[in-house]
Design a protein around this motif. Structure first.
Motif, PDB file in Angstrom:
ATOM      1  N   THR A  16       9.067  35.300   2.843  1.00 33.40           N
ATOM      2  CA  THR A  16      10.474  35.046   2.521  1.00 33.40           C
ATOM      3  C   THR A  16      11.338  35.098   3.766  1.00 33.40           C
ATOM      4  N   LEU A  17      11.111  36.097   4.594  1.00 29.14           N
ATOM      5  CA  LEU A  17      11.887  36.236   5.825  1.00 29.14           C
ATOM      6  C   LEU A  17      11.671  35.049   6.760  1.00 29.14           C
ATOM      7  N   ALA A  18      10.414  34.644   6.909  1.00 29.10           N
ATOM      8  CA  ALA A  18      10.106  33.517   7.800  1.00 29.10           C
ATOM      9  C   ALA A  18      10.769  32.234   7.309  1.00 29.10           C
ATOM     10  N   PRO A  38      20.587  33.788  10.486  1.00 28.77           N
ATOM     11  CA  PRO A  38      20.893  34.194  11.871  1.00 28.77           C
ATOM     12  C   PRO A  38      20.235  35.501  12.319  1.00 28.77           C
ATOM     13  N   ALA A  39      18.974  35.677  12.039  1.00 23.07           N
ATOM     14  CA  ALA A  39      18.269  36.874  12.506  1.00 23.07           C
ATOM     15  C   ALA A  39      18.141  36.822  14.023  1.00 23.07           C
ATOM     16  N   ASP A  40      18.210  37.977  14.660  1.00 26.69           N
ATOM     17  CA  ASP A  40      18.067  38.068  16.111  1.00 26.69           C
ATOM     18  C   ASP A  40      16.651  38.484  16.526  1.00 26.69           C
ATOM     19  N   VAL A  41      16.063  39.368  15.729  1.00 31.82           N
ATOM     20  CA  VAL A  41      14.704  39.854  15.979  1.00 31.82           C
ATOM     21  C   VAL A  41      13.937  39.756  14.673  1.00 31.82           C
ATOM     22  N   VAL A  42      12.684  39.348  14.754  1.00 31.66           N
ATOM     23  CA  VAL A  42      11.854  39.257  13.551  1.00 31.66           C
ATOM     24  C   VAL A  42      10.573  40.048  13.769  1.00 31.66           C
ATOM     25  N   LEU A  43      10.215  40.848  12.768  1.00 27.49           N
ATOM     26  CA  LEU A  43       9.021  41.693  12.821  1.00 27.49           C
ATOM     27  C   LEU A  43       8.297  41.529  11.492  1.00 27.49           C
ATOM     28  N   LEU A  44       7.176  40.819  11.518  1.00 26.38           N
ATOM     29  CA  LEU A  44       6.454  40.461  10.300  1.00 26.38           C
ATOM     30  C   LEU A  44       5.145  41.235  10.180  1.00 26.38           C
ATOM     31  N   ALA A  45       4.507  41.103   9.011  1.00 19.89           N
ATOM     32  CA  ALA A  45       3.235  41.778   8.761  1.00 19.89           C
ATOM     33  C   ALA A  45       2.080  40.791   8.759  1.00 19.89           C
ATOM     34  N   ASN A  46       2.283  39.660   9.404  1.00 17.39           N
ATOM     35  CA  ASN A  46       1.278  38.608   9.345  1.00 17.39           C
ATOM     36  C   ASN A  46       1.432  37.663  10.536  1.00 17.39           C
ATOM     37  N   GLU A  47       0.339  37.460  11.251  1.00 15.68           N
ATOM     38  CA  GLU A  47       0.388  36.572  12.420  1.00 15.68           C
ATOM     39  C   GLU A  47       0.628  35.114  12.020  1.00 15.68           C
ATOM     40  N   ALA A  48       0.103  34.704  10.864  1.00 16.15           N
ATOM     41  CA  ALA A  48       0.217  33.300  10.454  1.00 16.15           C
ATOM     42  C   ALA A  48       1.668  32.886  10.244  1.00 16.15           C
ATOM     43  N   TRP A  49       2.477  33.772   9.645  1.00 19.36           N
ATOM     44  CA  TRP A  49       3.878  33.429   9.440  1.00 19.36           C
ATOM     45  C   TRP A  49       4.645  33.404  10.758  1.00 19.36           C
ATOM     46  N   MET A  50       4.247  34.246  11.711  1.00 23.11           N
ATOM     47  CA  MET A  50       4.882  34.177  13.030  1.00 23.11           C
ATOM     48  C   MET A  50       4.435  32.903  13.753  1.00 23.11           C
ATOM     49  N   ASP A  51       3.184  32.506  13.553  1.00 21.32           N
ATOM     50  CA  ASP A  51       2.713  31.224  14.093  1.00 21.32           C
ATOM     51  C   ASP A  51       3.600  30.093  13.591  1.00 21.32           C
ATOM     52  N   HIS A  52       3.931  30.154  12.294  1.00 21.13           N
ATOM     53  CA  HIS A  52       4.765  29.115  11.692  1.00 21.13           C
ATOM     54  C   HIS A  52       6.138  29.067  12.358  1.00 21.13           C
ATOM     55  N   LEU A  53       6.744  30.232  12.559  1.00 17.83           N
ATOM     56  CA  LEU A  53       8.056  30.260  13.213  1.00 17.83           C
ATOM     57  C   LEU A  53       7.980  29.739  14.640  1.00 17.83           C
ATOM     58  N   GLU A  54       6.868  30.008  15.286  1.00 19.39           N
ATOM     59  CA  GLU A  54       6.685  29.506  16.653  1.00 19.39           C
ATOM     60  C   GLU A  54       6.575  27.984  16.649  1.00 19.39           C
TER      61      GLU A  54
END
Length: 247
Positions: A59-61, A69-85
């Motif tokens: 949901t956050l991603a 307008p989030a400034d910092v994101v800290l997730l529990a999953n590498e795949a969702w951070m991959d998506h944001l990247e």
């Protein structure tokens, strides 16, 4: 390169801010508690304010992708951070993996005896609470463990899915579900549940928590990201049961 970046971030934490800013942090729900401690210490030391929005990583991603307008994101999953990247939502070079975690099978504190996923046999009306198994990391990891053991189909009729892992925890705490699969770190924040069994990490993909500064993050966001690697933060996370990932 990452070590150089982290060193720069840590040094930045010690600098005196030119003006107070608000840092909006989007963080996985399982981080509530120790991350609040880090934010409180950061505010006291720097004069910046921190607002943390907790939720399921998926949901956050998606909210960040949509322009939140989030400034910092800290997730529990590498795949969702991959998506944001991939969608260009992160500042280049700011991403790194911070923490690790594990899964446990829980029951209400009044639940007698011990059991394992292999032996779990819910009775009529019994429920097994999981975070959403298609999109929320805790649910994805839980389903992977059940699939590996060949128990997913047998347990599926008893499974109830929730928006995030803390919601699954609450269903067990309130007695609305007899069992739940949550992170080991969740148990410490809820005295009404207890661990019935630890789930081996060989049954699911590694549980990792990546952090990054988003494209909308400014100086204060970089400072807060640096504070996450401080000794105070490391102690807060390890005392809550998280593992530290060294890169």
């Amino acid at each position: 390169m990452r070590r150089v970046l982290l060193s720069w971030l840590l040094c930045a934490v010690l600098a005196v801010p030119a003006r107070a800013e608000d840092v909006l942090v989007f963080a996985a729900a399982s981080l509530a508690g120790p991350l609040d401690q880090v934010a409180e210490a950061f505010e006291a030391e720097t004069g910046h304010s921190v607002t943390i929005s907790y939720g399921g990583s998926s949901t956050l991603a998606r909210q960040i992708e949509a322009g939140a307008p989030a400034d910092v994101v800290l997730l529990a999953n590498e795949a969702w951070m991959d998506h944001l990247e991939r969608v260009g939502a992160l500042q280049i070079g700011t991403r790194h993996t911070l923490l690790s975690n594990s899964l446990v099978l829980i029951g209400n504190a009044s639940e007698a005896g011990e059991t394992t996923l292999e032996d779990l046999r819910p009775g009529p009306g019994d429920r097994l609470a999981l975070a959403l198994t298609e999109v929320v990391p805790a649910g994805i990891y839980a389903r992977a463990a059940l699939d590996t053991l060949g128990r997913w189909e047998a347990l599926r009729p008893a499974i109830v899915e929730t928006d995030n892992v803390r919601a699954a925890l609450q269903l067990v705490a309130l007695g609305a579900a007899r069992y739940g699969i949550v992170y080991a770190t969740d148990v410490g924040v809820e005295p009404r549940v207890r661990i019935l069994a630890e789930i081996p990490d060989t049954l699911h993909p590694p549980i990792r928590y990546p952090v990054a500064v988003t494209v909308s993050g400014g100086e204060a966001a970089f400072r807060f990201a640096g504070a996450l690697a401080s000794l105070l933060a490391r102690n807060a996370f390890t005392e809550a049961g998280f593992g530290l990932v060294e890169e």
